[in-house]
Scaffold this motif. Sequence first.
Motif, PDB file in Angstrom:
ATOM      1  N   LEU A  37    -138.841  85.764  41.897  1.00 18.99           N
ATOM      2  CA  LEU A  37    -137.973  85.171  40.887  1.00 18.99           C
ATOM      3  C   LEU A  37    -136.543  85.091  41.400  1.00 18.99           C
ATOM      4  N   TYR A  38    -136.037  86.186  41.964  1.00 17.71           N
ATOM      5  CA  TYR A  38    -134.670  86.199  42.451  1.00 17.71           C
ATOM      6  C   TYR A  38    -134.463  85.175  43.568  1.00 17.71           C
ATOM      7  N   GLU A  39    -135.420  85.108  44.476  1.00 20.17           N
ATOM      8  CA  GLU A  39    -135.311  84.140  45.568  1.00 20.17           C
ATOM      9  C   GLU A  39    -135.317  82.707  45.029  1.00 20.17           C
ATOM     10  N   SER A  40    -136.135  82.432  44.016  1.00 15.16           N
ATOM     11  CA  SER A  40    -136.200  81.082  43.452  1.00 15.16           C
ATOM     12  C   SER A  40    -134.901  80.697  42.759  1.00 15.16           C
ATOM     13  N   LEU A  41    -134.134  81.704  42.338  1.00 15.23           N
ATOM     14  CA  LEU A  41    -132.859  81.446  41.667  1.00 15.23           C
ATOM     15  C   LEU A  41    -131.687  81.421  42.640  1.00 15.23           C
ATOM     16  N   GLY A  42    -131.965  81.599  43.928  1.00 13.53           N
ATOM     17  CA  GLY A  42    -130.907  81.490  44.934  1.00 13.53           C
ATOM     18  C   GLY A  42    -130.275  82.782  45.390  1.00 13.53           C
ATOM     19  N   TYR A  43    -130.864  83.929  45.041  1.00 12.31           N
ATOM     20  CA  TYR A  43    -130.329  85.206  45.514  1.00 12.31           C
ATOM     21  C   TYR A  43    -130.683  85.400  46.990  1.00 12.31           C
ATOM     22  N   GLU A  44    -129.741  85.981  47.732  1.00 11.99           N
ATOM     23  CA  GLU A  44    -129.941  86.263  49.152  1.00 11.99           C
ATOM     24  C   GLU A  44    -129.724  87.747  49.422  1.00 11.99           C
ATOM     25  N   VAL A  45    -130.352  88.260  50.473  1.00 14.40           N
ATOM     26  CA  VAL A  45    -130.282  89.691  50.786  1.00 14.40           C
ATOM     27  C   VAL A  45    -128.931  90.053  51.393  1.00 14.40           C
ATOM     28  N   ASP A  46    -128.279  91.047  50.814  1.00 20.01           N
ATOM     29  CA  ASP A  46    -127.046  91.605  51.375  1.00 20.01           C
ATOM     30  C   ASP A  46    -127.345  92.799  52.281  1.00 20.01           C
ATOM     31  N   ALA A  47    -128.293  93.632  51.869  1.00 17.35           N
ATOM     32  CA  ALA A  47    -128.606  94.827  52.656  1.00 17.35           C
ATOM     33  C   ALA A  47    -129.989  95.354  52.304  1.00 17.35           C
ATOM     34  N   TYR A  48    -130.649  95.908  53.328  1.00 20.69           N
ATOM     35  CA  TYR A  48    -131.928  96.597  53.159  1.00 20.69           C
ATOM     36  C   TYR A  48    -131.668  98.099  53.257  1.00 20.69           C
ATOM     37  N   PHE A  49    -132.403  98.876  52.469  1.00 24.44           N
ATOM     38  CA  PHE A  49    -132.339 100.331  52.544  1.00 24.44           C
ATOM     39  C   PHE A  49    -133.722 100.842  52.910  1.00 24.44           C
ATOM     40  N   LEU A  50    -133.797 101.567  54.035  1.00 23.37           N
ATOM     41  CA  LEU A  50    -135.079 101.995  54.581  1.00 23.37           C
ATOM     42  C   LEU A  50    -135.123 103.505  54.730  1.00 23.37           C
ATOM     43  N   TYR A  51    -136.336 104.042  54.807  1.00 27.28           N
ATOM     44  CA  TYR A  51    -136.487 105.488  54.967  1.00 27.28           C
ATOM     45  C   TYR A  51    -137.672 105.791  55.876  1.00 27.28           C
ATOM     46  N   LYS A  52    -137.704 107.040  56.361  1.00 32.80           N
ATOM     47  CA  LYS A  52    -138.777 107.495  57.241  1.00 32.80           C
ATOM     48  C   LYS A  52    -138.989 108.975  57.003  1.00 32.80           C
ATOM     49  N   GLN A  53    -140.245 109.388  56.879  1.00 29.38           N
ATOM     50  CA  GLN A  53    -140.573 110.786  56.736  1.00 29.38           C
ATOM     51  C   GLN A  53    -140.462 111.470  58.104  1.00 29.38           C
ATOM     52  N   LEU A  54    -139.876 112.665  58.131  1.00 31.99           N
ATOM     53  CA  LEU A  54    -139.684 113.390  59.392  1.00 31.99           C
ATOM     54  C   LEU A  54    -140.645 114.554  59.554  1.00 31.99           C
ATOM     55  N   LEU A  55    -141.077 115.142  58.467  1.00 34.01           N
ATOM     56  CA  LEU A  55    -141.912 116.339  58.551  1.00 34.01           C
ATOM     57  C   LEU A  55    -143.287 116.080  57.957  1.00 34.01           C
TER      58      LEU A  55
END
Length: 280
Positions: free
Chosen positions: A262-280
């Motif tokens: 929906l957001y993409e169809s309305l013209g929203y674009e990505v400013d930033a991605y937030f990612l994570y990774k398990q260490l233990l």
Amino acid sequence: MGTTPVMTTTLRPAGPLQQSTDGRKSRTYDVCVNSRPVGRIQLATHPAFGARVAEILDLRIDERDRRRGRGTVAALAAEEVARGWGCASIELKVLGDAPGALALATALGYVERNRNMSKALPPEPPALPEGVRARPMTDAEFTDWVAHGTESYARDWIERGVPEAEARAKAERDYTRALPERTATPGVRLSVLTEADTPVGTLWLAERDGGTFLYDVEVAEEHRGRGHGRSLMLLAEEQSLAAGRTRIGLNVFAGNTPALRLYESLGYEVDAYFLYKQLL
């Protein structure tokens, strides 16, 4: 007959370990190749999730030393530092216009948790569908809405790797800070979308960084699949323009495919991605 010199990439502390009274740690390191500085990385424990979660705040490699694997080794070395701090996971932010950094993070096993998106508002407000209206949320409606929203928000974090206690604490803290005066909180607009006077959805907008941020949009379960999500987004644009704003932003969690489309169809674009990774 000559031999190729071995190039060793390491991290060297650029300053002392900083530790606050609440136990949060942070430290900046020089990224070095055979003791020659080629970049810098900043590591800290997470301000919202506590000492068990680390985040890479900044990772920069000098232009002449890029595309040689320096960033990869630096990121892996930062994970080892985080493990030494007792962290169980690590997070990082990648700007939307940095596909190379996103590819590197993905290759290292990082998984997207959420992304920020935004769009420039049109010069004229969009029209809502016929029969669809908006009104302010009442104080009585607020009580049920905030209880539901806090639980849903906490669940979003739990489903994406955040321990339950930390997720619930963050949800309570975020809602309390954002809405200290409930429906009368300055700079906040809480609306109910109606169709034929029947409430079908809710919208939470707030002023932020000179624009509007869409904190929450939700269609009641029994009214989904009828275009009300798009109507709420159009309402957000209308209200933002009425407030004199020219840009609107939002957050969407990974896996919420209908909302993302929906957001993409309305013209929203990505400013930033937030990612994570398990260490233990």
